[in-house]
Write a protein that holds these residues in place. Structure first.
Motif, PDB file in Angstrom:
ATOM      1  N   GLY A 209       0.819  -1.209   0.000  1.00 21.05           N
ATOM      2  CA  GLY A 209       0.000   0.000   0.000  1.00 21.05           C
ATOM      3  C   GLY A 209       0.853   1.259   0.000  1.00 21.05           C
ATOM      4  O   GLY A 209       0.569   2.220  -0.724  1.00 21.05           O
ATOM      5  N   ALA A 210       1.921   1.244   0.810  1.00 21.48           N
ATOM      6  CA  ALA A 210       2.826   2.400   0.858  1.00 21.48           C
ATOM      7  C   ALA A 210       3.514   2.582  -0.488  1.00 21.48           C
ATOM      8  O   ALA A 210       3.712   3.716  -0.958  1.00 21.48           O
ATOM      9  N   SER A 211       3.894   1.476  -1.128  1.00 23.96           N
ATOM     10  CA  SER A 211       4.554   1.550  -2.432  1.00 23.96           C
ATOM     11  C   SER A 211       3.621   2.143  -3.482  1.00 23.96           C
ATOM     12  O   SER A 211       4.032   2.970  -4.305  1.00 23.96           O
ATOM     13  N   GLN A 213       1.140   4.174  -2.896  1.00 23.64           N
ATOM     14  CA  GLN A 213       1.009   5.601  -2.586  1.00 23.64           C
ATOM     15  C   GLN A 213       2.194   6.394  -3.122  1.00 23.64           C
ATOM     16  O   GLN A 213       2.035   7.485  -3.676  1.00 23.64           O
ATOM     17  N   ARG A 214       3.396   5.830  -2.937  1.00 26.70           N
ATOM     18  CA  ARG A 214       4.594   6.524  -3.431  1.00 26.70           C
ATOM     19  C   ARG A 214       4.566   6.660  -4.947  1.00 26.70           C
ATOM     20  O   ARG A 214       4.867   7.729  -5.495  1.00 26.70           O
ATOM     21  N   ALA A 216       1.965   6.650  -6.897  1.00 29.84           N
ATOM     22  CA  ALA A 216       0.916   7.588  -7.288  1.00 29.84           C
ATOM     23  C   ALA A 216       1.369   9.030  -7.093  1.00 29.84           C
ATOM     24  O   ALA A 216       1.111   9.901  -7.940  1.00 29.84           O
ATOM     25  N   ALA A 217       2.062   9.304  -5.984  1.00 33.64           N
ATOM     26  CA  ALA A 217       2.557  10.665  -5.725  1.00 33.64           C
ATOM     27  C   ALA A 217       3.589  11.072  -6.767  1.00 33.64           C
ATOM     28  O   ALA A 217       3.561  12.201  -7.284  1.00 33.64           O
ATOM     29  N   ALA A 242       3.295  16.106  -1.127  1.00 35.43           N
ATOM     30  CA  ALA A 242       3.401  14.650  -1.263  1.00 35.43           C
ATOM     31  C   ALA A 242       4.261  14.064  -0.154  1.00 35.43           C
ATOM     32  O   ALA A 242       3.934  13.012   0.418  1.00 35.43           O
ATOM     33  N   GLU A 245       2.291  14.004   3.116  1.00 31.20           N
ATOM     34  CA  GLU A 245       1.285  12.945   3.145  1.00 31.20           C
ATOM     35  C   GLU A 245       1.927  11.570   3.357  1.00 31.20           C
ATOM     36  O   GLU A 245       1.454  10.759   4.161  1.00 31.20           O
ATOM     37  N   LEU A 246       3.002  11.296   2.641  1.00 33.09           N
ATOM     38  CA  LEU A 246       3.614   9.969   2.702  1.00 33.09           C
ATOM     39  C   LEU A 246       4.305   9.694   4.025  1.00 33.09           C
ATOM     40  O   LEU A 246       4.435   8.539   4.441  1.00 33.09           O
TER      41      LEU A 246
END
Length: 298
Positions: A209-211, A213-214, A216-217, A242, A245-246
């Motif tokens: 999920g974190a990957s 998000q990264r 997408a940012a 970004a 948020e991350l």
């Protein structure tokens, strides 16, 4: 003739008594087998319904083991980081005691007694085990225990600890009881392994999920650069947002390197320290402030 008649009736009575006793014994065996199957099925049901709830599974195991193995106490012990053993689930009289949990193990009096990865039965009271296990004999003497079963709990990843049942009776556990005990221990291992795999899956999903998000940012920032190549300030603010948020930060601020100091970039986002909030918040590179150290060490 009459005597022979009475003798035949006696034979019939004796045979009926024998057959009735055999039937009762068989009925007991069937009832015990059914009770054991029901108990093991109930433990598996707990494991399947909540694979991540290891405490509930271990509680179910020790309760069933205590009751069906006619024991006064049943427990699961875990090897702690310092090498000692801690009790993480215990049942007495067939009921769970809340004093020993995975989150707060209670120290075990003795270490592992089954180092050879086999089930070990001790019986006959303190005097029968004193020569081989003098410390355990003293514990039995003090507590009134006279027999026990213990077996290691080892998963595919590592040794977890061991499971034990104890009772005041000095009689040895039967072969059927030993097999049932090992079945409960195997179910405990299944629960431990399931919980470990579930935790690993959760961690993997979180990393994924974190990957996402990264990625997408980064995609949003790349798109902005392509669409508005001349809006440097806007792009820097987008990067700062970004990053905030991350990392789960409360605020963000862009600083630009100017010689031997850092000067504020365009705007501030979210809640940030008053030291960084104004447009004249210069930071000397030689200072001990975190952002200055980060630039020096990069």
């Amino acid at each position: 003739s009459l005597l022979e008649h009475f003798a035949n009736q006696a034979v019939i009575a004796i045979e009926n008594g024998r057959m009735f006793a055999e039937l009762e014994a068989r009925n007991r065996e069937v009832a015990e087998a059914l009770e054991q199957q029901t108990a093991t099925a109930e433990v598996l049901d707990v494991i399947s319904r909540a694979p991540a709830d290891l405490q509930a599974a271990l509680d179910a195991v020790v309760v069933k083991a205590c009751r069906l193995l006619e024991s006064d106490l049943s427990s699961v012990l875990r090897r702690l980081p310092d090498g000692s053993m801690g009790v993480v689930a215990v049942a007495t009289g067939g009921e769970i005691e809340a004093r020993s949990r995975l989150a707060a193990p209670t120290p075990a009096r003795l270490g592992l007694l089954t180092a050879d990865n086999t089930t070990r039965m001790l019986h006959g009271g303190p005097d029968a085990i004193r020569e081989e296990f003098p410390e355990l004999a003293e514990v039995w003497q003090a507590t009134g225990n006279n027999s026990s079963l213990a077996t290691p709990l080892t998963t595919a990843a590592e040794p977890f600890g061991y499971m034990a049942v104890i009772r005041r009776s000095s009689a040895p556990y039967t072969a059927t009881q030993v097999r049932l005990f090992e079945t409960f221990a195997a179910q405990a291992v299944i629960a431990i392994e399931n919980a470990r795999l579930f935790e690993r899956l959760q961690e993997s999903n979180a990393d994924l999920g974190a990957s996402v998000q990264r990625e997408a940012a980064l995609a949003r920032i790349s798109q902005r650069i392509n669409e508005q190549p001349l809006d440097v300030d806007g792009t820097l603010l987008a990067i700062a947002e970004a990053a905030r948020e991350l990392t789960g930060g409360d605020g963000a601020r862009v600083f630009l390197l100017d010689g031997e100091r850092l000067v504020p970039g365009p705007g501030a986002l979210g809640k940030i320290s008053a030291d960084y909030a104004t447009s004249d918040s210069f930071v000397e590179l030689s200072s001990g402030i975190t952002i200055a150290r980060a630039v020096r060490e990069r």
